[in-house]
Design a protein around this motif. Sequence first.
Motif, short mmCIF file in Angstrom:
data_model
loop_
_atom_site.label_atom_id
_atom_site.label_comp_id
_atom_site.label_asym_id
_atom_site.label_seq_id
_atom_site.Cartn_x
_atom_site.Cartn_y
_atom_site.Cartn_z
N UNK A 182 27.10 105.81 99.71
CA UNK A 182 26.74 107.17 100.26
C UNK A 182 27.80 108.32 99.56
N UNK A 183 29.37 107.75 99.35
CA UNK A 183 30.37 108.09 98.99
C UNK A 183 30.68 108.37 97.05
N UNK A 184 29.64 107.91 96.28
CA UNK A 184 29.02 108.44 95.47
C UNK A 184 28.62 109.31 94.83
N UNK A 185 28.17 109.86 95.83
CA UNK A 185 27.50 111.02 95.55
C UNK A 185 28.30 112.45 95.75
N UNK A 186 28.04 113.30 94.25
CA UNK A 186 29.11 114.19 94.73
C UNK A 186 28.05 115.38 96.02
N UNK A 187 26.97 115.67 95.18
CA UNK A 187 26.56 116.75 97.12
C UNK A 187 26.29 116.60 97.82
N UNK A 188 26.87 115.18 98.50
CA UNK A 188 27.40 115.40 99.91
C UNK A 188 28.46 116.31 100.59
N UNK A 189 29.46 116.39 99.50
CA UNK A 189 30.90 116.50 99.60
C UNK A 189 30.59 118.36 99.47
N UNK A 190 29.78 118.80 99.27
CA UNK A 190 29.28 120.42 99.18
C UNK A 190 28.24 121.21 99.79
N UNK A 191 26.89 120.22 100.01
CA UNK A 191 26.13 120.74 101.15
C UNK A 191 26.72 120.96 102.34
N UNK A 192 26.42 123.08 102.34
CA UNK A 192 26.31 123.21 103.58
C UNK A 192 26.42 122.96 105.32
N UNK A 193 24.79 122.39 104.85
CA UNK A 193 24.08 122.20 105.70
C UNK A 193 23.76 120.92 107.02
N UNK A 194 24.75 120.14 106.35
CA UNK A 194 25.06 118.76 106.95
C UNK A 194 26.09 119.18 106.62
N UNK A 195 26.79 118.23 107.81
CA UNK A 195 27.83 117.47 108.02
C UNK A 195 28.14 115.85 108.69
N UNK A 196 28.84 115.59 107.10
CA UNK A 196 29.41 114.18 107.30
C UNK A 196 30.56 113.76 107.59
N UNK A 197 30.46 112.28 108.34
CA UNK A 197 31.86 111.50 108.57
C UNK A 197 32.34 110.87 107.64
#
Length: 325
Positions: free
Chosen positions: A158-173
Amino acid sequence: MAFHCLLLAGVIFCAFLATSIADFPKFDHSVKDDGSLSILVIGDWGRKGCYNQSHVAIQMGRIGEKLNIDFVISTGDNFYDNGLKGINDPAFEESFTNIYTARSLQKQWYSVLGNHDYRGDAVAQLSPVLRDIDQRWLCRRSFLLDAETAEFFFVDTTPFVDSYFTEPEHKYDWRDVLPRNTYISSILKDLETSLRESTATWKIVVGHHAIRSFGHHGDTQELLKKMLPILKIHNVDFYMNGHDHCLEHISSLDSPIQYLTSGAGSKAWRGDIKGDKNDAVKFYYDGQGFMSIEIAQTNAEIVFYDVFGESLHRLKVSKDLYSSI
């Protein structure tokens, strides 16, 4: 509980930090007397029995008994939609303990985190408190599982995927992941070292995200760029993943790697196909189901099953152990 006795009788299980250069936690799992190993693989499942999760679980129990499985692998997205809220979240038992109740499934479960797990309390899934609730559960970010003939390299993708660090609709731990570049570099270094040092006949890498996929998400470009070269250099046999809610077999056209998607544990995406089918795509099924793997010294057999427990696709791979001498 009864399954605790089965667990202790059927599994020789210990954990320790690897003493080599690699920092992957290492776990050992015993094999059958003849050296063979039988496994079920499921992903994207935790919906409290809904979307046919319970029906898939029933068939897993049936096939698991038939194959006398040694353990189960979960390819991530263990709890929907947003992971667990904490170590006391009832969703753990509602989606896991109370669903996979068949006698044959009372074996060790080895799990990785998916992107939906990171949307909740990701650290909770790693907690030993969950093992106190259900001893079958073992989840780590990245680790090595040594099963003698086969070694399984579980990778936190999961931490490899760039989009998870920029998408505004979800918060990640992202606790224990940041700084991200350092974390990813460490994973790749440890994976490369572990693969290089491995003497196992079969090398199998497990992650949540697909490297190659014909499904909704398609190929994961970050893994193609950063991880795939390592897998090719070290002659990995299988890469197993979830993420796309389907069952899938794709053959590499330039290496021995077989890409195996088992992400159909509950909600499936009917007709959601990305790209044009080509010679590399050997099998694609857009319904619910799971996968089995039987491994012996020189042979491996992978079978995909649907929600009714019917065999849909079978892959057999053989190795000539003398060819490399």
